[in-house]
Design an enzyme around this catalytic site. Sequence first.
Site, PDB file in Angstrom:
ATOM      1  N   ALA A   9      53.140  44.061  34.296  1.00 24.78           N
ATOM      2  CA  ALA A   9      54.482  43.554  33.793  1.00 24.78           C
ATOM      3  C   ALA A   9      55.258  43.458  35.061  1.00 24.78           C
ATOM      4  O   ALA A   9      56.600  43.327  34.901  1.00 24.78           O
ATOM      5  CB  ALA A   9      55.033  44.383  32.846  1.00 24.78           C
ATOM      6  N   VAL A  60      44.788  49.786  35.791  1.00 23.82           N
ATOM      7  CA  VAL A  60      44.046  49.523  34.466  1.00 23.82           C
ATOM      8  C   VAL A  60      42.467  49.453  34.632  1.00 23.82           C
ATOM      9  O   VAL A  60      41.654  49.533  33.812  1.00 23.82           O
ATOM     10  CB  VAL A  60      44.373  48.218  33.751  1.00 23.82           C
ATOM     11  CG1 VAL A  60      45.911  48.132  33.335  1.00 23.82           C
ATOM     12  CG2 VAL A  60      44.172  46.893  34.593  1.00 23.82           C
ATOM     13  N   TYR A 153      35.232  36.102  36.274  1.00 28.74           N
ATOM     14  CA  TYR A 153      36.255  36.070  35.608  1.00 28.74           C
ATOM     15  C   TYR A 153      35.933  35.396  34.300  1.00 28.74           C
ATOM     16  O   TYR A 153      36.645  35.770  33.408  1.00 28.74           O
ATOM     17  CB  TYR A 153      37.190  35.213  36.408  1.00 28.74           C
ATOM     18  CG  TYR A 153      38.827  35.091  35.862  1.00 28.74           C
ATOM     19  CD1 TYR A 153      39.687  36.056  36.148  1.00 28.74           C
ATOM     20  CD2 TYR A 153      39.104  33.996  35.228  1.00 28.74           C
ATOM     21  CE1 TYR A 153      41.019  35.810  35.814  1.00 28.74           C
ATOM     22  CE2 TYR A 153      40.501  33.440  34.811  1.00 28.74           C
ATOM     23  CZ  TYR A 153      41.440  34.590  34.833  1.00 28.74           C
ATOM     24  OH  TYR A 153      42.723  34.470  34.583  1.00 28.74           O
ATOM     25  N   ALA A 156      34.509  37.967  31.932  1.00 32.51           N
ATOM     26  CA  ALA A 156      35.413  38.877  31.499  1.00 32.51           C
ATOM     27  C   ALA A 156      36.323  38.595  30.356  1.00 32.51           C
ATOM     28  O   ALA A 156      36.497  39.088  29.465  1.00 32.51           O
ATOM     29  CB  ALA A 156      36.249  39.540  32.621  1.00 32.51           C
TER      30      ALA A 156
HETATM   31  P1  NAP Z   1      49.882  37.678  38.526  1.00 31.81           P
HETATM   32  O1  NAP Z   1      51.156  36.992  38.753  1.00 31.81           O
HETATM   33  O2  NAP Z   1      48.903  37.951  39.975  1.00 31.81           O
HETATM   34  O3  NAP Z   1      50.303  39.195  38.311  1.00 31.81           O
HETATM   35  C1  NAP Z   1      49.387  40.322  37.939  1.00 31.81           C
HETATM   36  C2  NAP Z   1      49.967  41.607  37.308  1.00 31.81           C
HETATM   37  O4  NAP Z   1      48.840  42.262  37.027  1.00 31.81           O
HETATM   38  C3  NAP Z   1      50.783  42.216  38.230  1.00 31.81           C
HETATM   39  O5  NAP Z   1      51.781  42.694  37.377  1.00 31.81           O
HETATM   40  C4  NAP Z   1      49.975  43.218  38.600  1.00 31.81           C
HETATM   41  O6  NAP Z   1      50.543  44.458  39.220  1.00 31.81           O
HETATM   42  C5  NAP Z   1      48.975  43.579  37.618  1.00 31.81           C
HETATM   43  N1  NAP Z   1      47.654  44.065  37.855  1.00 31.81           N
HETATM   44  C6  NAP Z   1      46.749  43.520  38.560  1.00 31.81           C
HETATM   45  N2  NAP Z   1      45.844  44.484  38.739  1.00 31.81           N
HETATM   46  C7  NAP Z   1      46.146  45.614  38.207  1.00 31.81           C
HETATM   47  C8  NAP Z   1      45.533  46.792  37.822  1.00 31.81           C
HETATM   48  N3  NAP Z   1      44.359  47.164  38.389  1.00 31.81           N
HETATM   49  N4  NAP Z   1      46.217  47.594  37.228  1.00 31.81           N
HETATM   50  C9  NAP Z   1      47.503  47.556  36.548  1.00 31.81           C
HETATM   51  N5  NAP Z   1      48.157  46.178  36.968  1.00 31.81           N
HETATM   52  C10 NAP Z   1      47.395  45.329  37.588  1.00 31.81           C
HETATM   53  O7  NAP Z   1      49.287  37.419  37.695  1.00 31.81           O
HETATM   54  P2  NAP Z   1      49.481  36.305  36.220  1.00 31.81           P
HETATM   55  O8  NAP Z   1      49.306  34.823  36.605  1.00 31.81           O
HETATM   56  O9  NAP Z   1      50.731  36.495  35.853  1.00 31.81           O
HETATM   57  O10 NAP Z   1      48.475  36.414  35.304  1.00 31.81           O
HETATM   58  C11 NAP Z   1      48.683  37.615  34.103  1.00 31.81           C
HETATM   59  C12 NAP Z   1      47.373  37.416  33.076  1.00 31.81           C
HETATM   60  O11 NAP Z   1      47.175  36.038  32.793  1.00 31.81           O
HETATM   61  C13 NAP Z   1      46.049  37.700  33.948  1.00 31.81           C
HETATM   62  O12 NAP Z   1      45.246  38.390  32.912  1.00 31.81           O
HETATM   63  C14 NAP Z   1      45.423  36.362  34.270  1.00 31.81           C
HETATM   64  O13 NAP Z   1      43.969  36.491  34.111  1.00 31.81           O
HETATM   65  C15 NAP Z   1      45.916  35.444  33.097  1.00 31.81           C
HETATM   66  N6  NAP Z   1      46.024  34.016  33.434  1.00 31.81           N
HETATM   67  C16 NAP Z   1      46.676  33.474  34.259  1.00 31.81           C
HETATM   68  C17 NAP Z   1      46.770  32.303  34.421  1.00 31.81           C
HETATM   69  C18 NAP Z   1      47.761  31.647  35.440  1.00 31.81           C
HETATM   70  O14 NAP Z   1      47.599  30.364  35.520  1.00 31.81           O
HETATM   71  N7  NAP Z   1      48.578  32.170  36.108  1.00 31.81           N
HETATM   72  C19 NAP Z   1      45.985  31.403  33.579  1.00 31.81           C
HETATM   73  C20 NAP Z   1      45.244  32.172  32.585  1.00 31.81           C
HETATM   74  C21 NAP Z   1      45.204  33.287  32.480  1.00 31.81           C
HETATM   75  P3  NAP Z   1      51.076  44.704  40.775  1.00 31.81           P
HETATM   76  O15 NAP Z   1      52.462  43.904  40.965  1.00 31.81           O
HETATM   77  O16 NAP Z   1      51.260  46.152  40.812  1.00 31.81           O
HETATM   78  O17 NAP Z   1      49.929  44.334  41.783  1.00 31.81           O
END
Ligand code: NAP
Length: 243
Positions: A9, A60, A153, A156
Site C-alpha cells: 500500500a 510478503v 507471473y 502465480a
Molecule cells: P507497484 O506500483 O509496483 O507497487 C507495488 C507495491 O507492492 C508497493 O507498495 C511495494 O512496496 C509492494 N511490494 C512489492 N513487493 C513486496 C513485498 N515483497 N512485500 C511487501 N510489499 C511488496 O505495483 P501496482 O501496479 O500497484 O500493482 C499492484 C498489484 O496489482 C500487483 O499484485 C500487480 O501484480 C497487480 N496488477 C497491476 C497491474 C498494472 O497494470 N499496474 C495490472 C494487473 C495487475 P514498496 O514500495 O515497499 O516496494
Amino acid sequence: MDYALVTGASRGIGKAIAIQLAKDGYYVLINYRSNHNEANDTLQTIESAGGKAELLAFDVSDKNAIKEAIENWKNSNPDNYISVLVNNAGIAMDNIMVFMEDEHWDNIIDTNLNSFFYVTRPLLQDMIVNKGGRIINMVSLSGLKGQAGQVNYSAAKAGIIGATKALAQELGKKKITVNAIAPGFISTDMTTNLPEKELKKMVPLKRFGTAEEVAYLVSFIASEKASYITGETIQINGGLYTR
Ligand code: NAP
C-alpha cells in the site's frame, strides 16, 4: 472500528485502495516492503483527510516476517480483528521462459502466490469466529489469458484465481467472501516502462486505467452491497478481450 490490511500500500494500486478504504471508514493497516517514504505518504494522505491508519511493514515473500508482523499486531490489538484483507502486493520479473532464471520464477511465486497463503491463513480464524470478512486478491489479465514473457507471473496469478474459488467455498457458510480482481493496464510504477502509446490502441476505452478506478471496485467488493458475490474474478481492463 473495522480494520483492513492492504499489502503493497505504499505505491500504485495498493496506495489508492488504502486511501479509499480509509474514506470508507476502515482503520487501514498499510503494508509495504521497503519504501518507507511512500508508505508514510499514504499514511499522511489518510490522516489529513480525517482517516485512521498505521504502517505495518513486512516482506510478503518471507513467511517468517509475515508471521512475526501479524502476531505482533494481534498481540497489541487483542480486542480488534482484521475483517478486510486485500492481497495486493506484487511484482513482475519478465523474460521469455527459455531465458528465465530460477530467481525470476522463485521470486514471483514467493511474492505473488505464496504470499496469498501466508498472509491470509493467520487472519482466517478471527474472520470465522466473527462470522464475516472480505478477502480480495489482486490478480491480473495475465492470470486469465496468459502473457508471453510472463510465464512466472501468469502462473502465480492463475494460482490465486484457483485458490480464490476454493477458499470461497470453504468460507461461504461463515459469511466471508473471497474474490479476485483482475486489472488490465493500470498506470503505476509497474507499467511505466511499457509502450503505453502503442498498448492503449488495443484497449477499447483507448487508455490505461487509474489506480483509483481499481480502488473503487475494491471498495464495492469490501462493502455490504457486495455480500452475494464470492469466488469471482472481476476484470477491470477497459474492455480488453480476455476469454
Ligand atoms: P507497484 O506500483 O509496483 O507497487 C507495488 C507495491 O507492492 C508497493 O507498495 C511495494 O512496496 C509492494 N511490494 C512489492 N513487493 C513486496 C513485498 N515483497 N512485500 C511487501 N510489499 C511488496 O505495483 P501496482 O501496479 O500497484 O500493482 C499492484 C498489484 O496489482 C500487483 O499484485 C500487480 O501484480 C497487480 N496488477 C497491476 C497491474 C498494472 O497494470 N499496474 C495490472 C494487473 C495487475 P514498496 O514500495 O515497499 O516496494
